[in-house]
Design a protein around this motif. Structure first.
Motif, short mmCIF file in Angstrom:
data_model
loop_
_atom_site.label_atom_id
_atom_site.label_comp_id
_atom_site.label_asym_id
_atom_site.label_seq_id
_atom_site.Cartn_x
_atom_site.Cartn_y
_atom_site.Cartn_z
N ARG A 92 0.41 -2.98 -1.83
CA ARG A 92 0.77 -3.62 -0.78
C ARG A 92 -0.52 -4.65 -0.60
NH1 ARG A 92 3.73 0.74 1.37
NH2 ARG A 92 1.89 1.64 2.37
N ARG A 93 -1.80 -3.82 -0.74
CA ARG A 93 -2.91 -4.72 -0.36
C ARG A 93 -3.46 -5.49 -1.81
NH1 ARG A 93 -6.51 -1.93 3.72
NH2 ARG A 93 -4.89 -1.01 5.00
N ASN A 94 -3.08 -5.21 -2.91
CA ASN A 94 -3.58 -5.79 -4.24
C ASN A 94 -2.54 -6.13 -5.18
OD1 ASN A 94 -6.81 -5.03 -3.56
ND2 ASN A 94 -5.41 -3.31 -3.43
N PRO A 95 -1.72 -7.20 -4.78
CA PRO A 95 -0.77 -7.53 -5.89
C PRO A 95 -1.11 -7.75 -7.23
CG PRO A 95 -0.97 -9.28 -4.15
CD PRO A 95 -1.89 -8.09 -3.93
N SER A 96 -2.48 -8.11 -7.40
CA SER A 96 -2.93 -8.55 -8.87
C SER A 96 -4.09 -7.41 -9.33
CB SER A 96 -3.63 -9.95 -8.81
OG SER A 96 -4.30 -9.78 -10.16
N LEU A 97 -3.65 -6.93 -10.39
CA LEU A 97 -4.63 -5.81 -11.09
C LEU A 97 -5.08 -6.15 -12.27
CD1 LEU A 97 -2.52 -2.80 -9.88
CD2 LEU A 97 -4.47 -3.59 -8.94
N THR A 98 -5.11 -7.57 -12.64
CA THR A 98 -5.35 -8.03 -14.18
C THR A 98 -7.09 -7.67 -14.33
OG1 THR A 98 -5.73 -10.28 -13.08
CG2 THR A 98 -3.55 -9.70 -14.67
N ASN A 99 -7.84 -7.54 -13.20
CA ASN A 99 -9.36 -7.37 -13.35
C ASN A 99 -9.65 -5.94 -12.79
OD1 ASN A 99 -11.99 -8.71 -13.98
ND2 ASN A 99 -12.35 -8.22 -11.73
N ALA A 100 -8.80 -5.15 -12.98
CA ALA A 100 -9.05 -3.87 -12.30
C ALA A 100 -9.16 -2.59 -13.00
CB ALA A 100 -7.90 -3.58 -11.21
#
Ligand code: FAD
Ligand code: FES
Length: 334
Positions: free
Chosen positions: A290-298
């Protein structure tokens, strides 16, 4: 003399296959460590894809779906190689230098932050030589030889002391000892270090640390390790998601990090909170998405119940997280 078949890794390393030994144990015999946690086919941490060759089960696979099996995934702790095999896996360099030891350990202190959680400190003999990476776990061998895994809640320290956070399991064999009999001065045995849950190179990344219950223990160790890394090795953002049923399940404060670390965004998530709770509700992986729709740099490190880890991995990978940047330790039963 016949030459041994080899098991090949994606980074070019290779090691001999040994009949009757799992891929994970063959790697260990050759001084290499592959991703793993429970070592008994339950948690799925060691899953890897066979790119070429045949394997055969040694233990029941309790973790892979039929679809994953059909796609060539295997549990490296639960299968042996039948001839030459190539795996889509790399060894974890830093772990190979650590020696597995069995040592006496004495209870140094005990406290119960809540009725269901015990926080204890173990001390080892002077010059024990015990070395580990923050995030790893040990096996405790208690009364009657009962052996259970517990994550270390602190990074290595000069005094060598080890903190554990233990959740009460009703009727559990070692829980009965911990919560009804254990006292300062008791002598136990420790076997470790174990597992491949340790902080990787997270410089410039968005770092998410996820825990349910006492899965918070190794998260504390990772934060302690992060605090010791220099400014250039820090992630660009840092968040801890800690899930419990009710507020009292979140039994610990978070450490204060030094100014060279990014600000710590702490998100407590409760699944059975009463109406007075104004924070996140439900599952931690849903709150994270909900808080972080993008995880490409995670980079995600998740520790705690097997159910949380399995769902988090599925949902976060579907949302774009790279499979190689999800690291977990599931508290599966022995
Ligand atoms: C890699 C790893 C790290 C771990 N780290 C920790 C840790 O840091 N802190 C911690 O508290 N635990 C941790 N565990 C879990 C721990 O090893 C034991 O499984 C747990 O303490 C229960 O042991 P017991 O002897 O009390 O219960 P057991 O006698 O083993 O089990 C009694 C019954 O309870 C069930 N059971 C066991 N565990 C659970 C559970 N967690 N939830 C629900 N039912 C359960 C069993 O299936 C059995 O039916 C870890 C497990 C693994 C694999
Ligand atoms: S399933 Fe292989 S290490 Fe847990």
């Amino acid at each position: 003399m016949p030459t041994a078949s080899l098991i090949h890794l994606a980074n070019g390393r290779q090691f001999p296959a040994i009949a009757g030994k799992s891929l994970l144990d063959c790697a260990a015999q050759a001084g290499l460590v592959l991703e793993h946690s429970c070592r008994n086919g339950r948690c799925g941490t060691c899953k890897t894809r066979v790119l070429q060759g045949q394997t055969e089960p040694l233990l029941p696979d309790q973790s892979l779906s039929p679809e994953q099996q059909a796609e060539g995934w295997v549990l490296s702790c639960a299968v042996q190689a039948l001839g030459e095999v190539s795996l889509d896996a790399e060894d974890l360099g830093p772990l190979a230098e650590l020696k597995l030891l069995t040592l006496p350990a004495r209870i140094d202190s005990l406290e119960q932050p809540t009725p269901d959680v015990l926080r204890l400190v173990l001390r080892l003999p002077p010059n024990s030589g015990f070395r580990y990476l923050a995030g790893q776990y040990i096996n405790i061998i208690g009364p009657q030889g009962i052996k259970r895994a517990y994550s270390l809640a602190n990074a290595p320290r000069a005094d060598g002391k080890l903190q554990l956070h233990i959740k009460k399991v009703a009727g559990g064999a070692l829980s009965t000892y911990w919560f009804e009999q254990a006292k300062v001065g008791d002598l136990l045995r420790l076997e470790g270090p174990r597992g491949s849950f340790f902080l990787r190179d997270v410089a410039g990344m968005d770092l998410f640390l996820l825990a349910t219950g006492t899965g918070f223990a190794p998260i504390l160790a990772l934060l302690e390790e992060l605090a010791q890394r220099p400014a250039e090795a820090q992630p660009r953002s840092l968040a801890v998601y800690w899930g419990g049923r009710q507020a009292q399940d979140l039994y610990s404060d978070l450490p204060a990090l030094p100014p060279h670390c990014p600000p710590l965004n702490f998100v407590p998530v409760l699944s059975r909170a009463d109406e007075s709770w104004g924070g996140e509700r439900g599952h931690i992986q849903d709150a994270l998405l909900r808080r972080n729709p993008s995880l490409t740099n995670a980079w995600v490190f998740a520790c705690g119940s097997n159910a949380m880890i399995a769902s988090a991995q599925k949902q976060l990978l579907a949302a774009g997280l790279s499979a190689r940047r999800f690291c977990s330790d599931a508290f599966v039963a022995a």
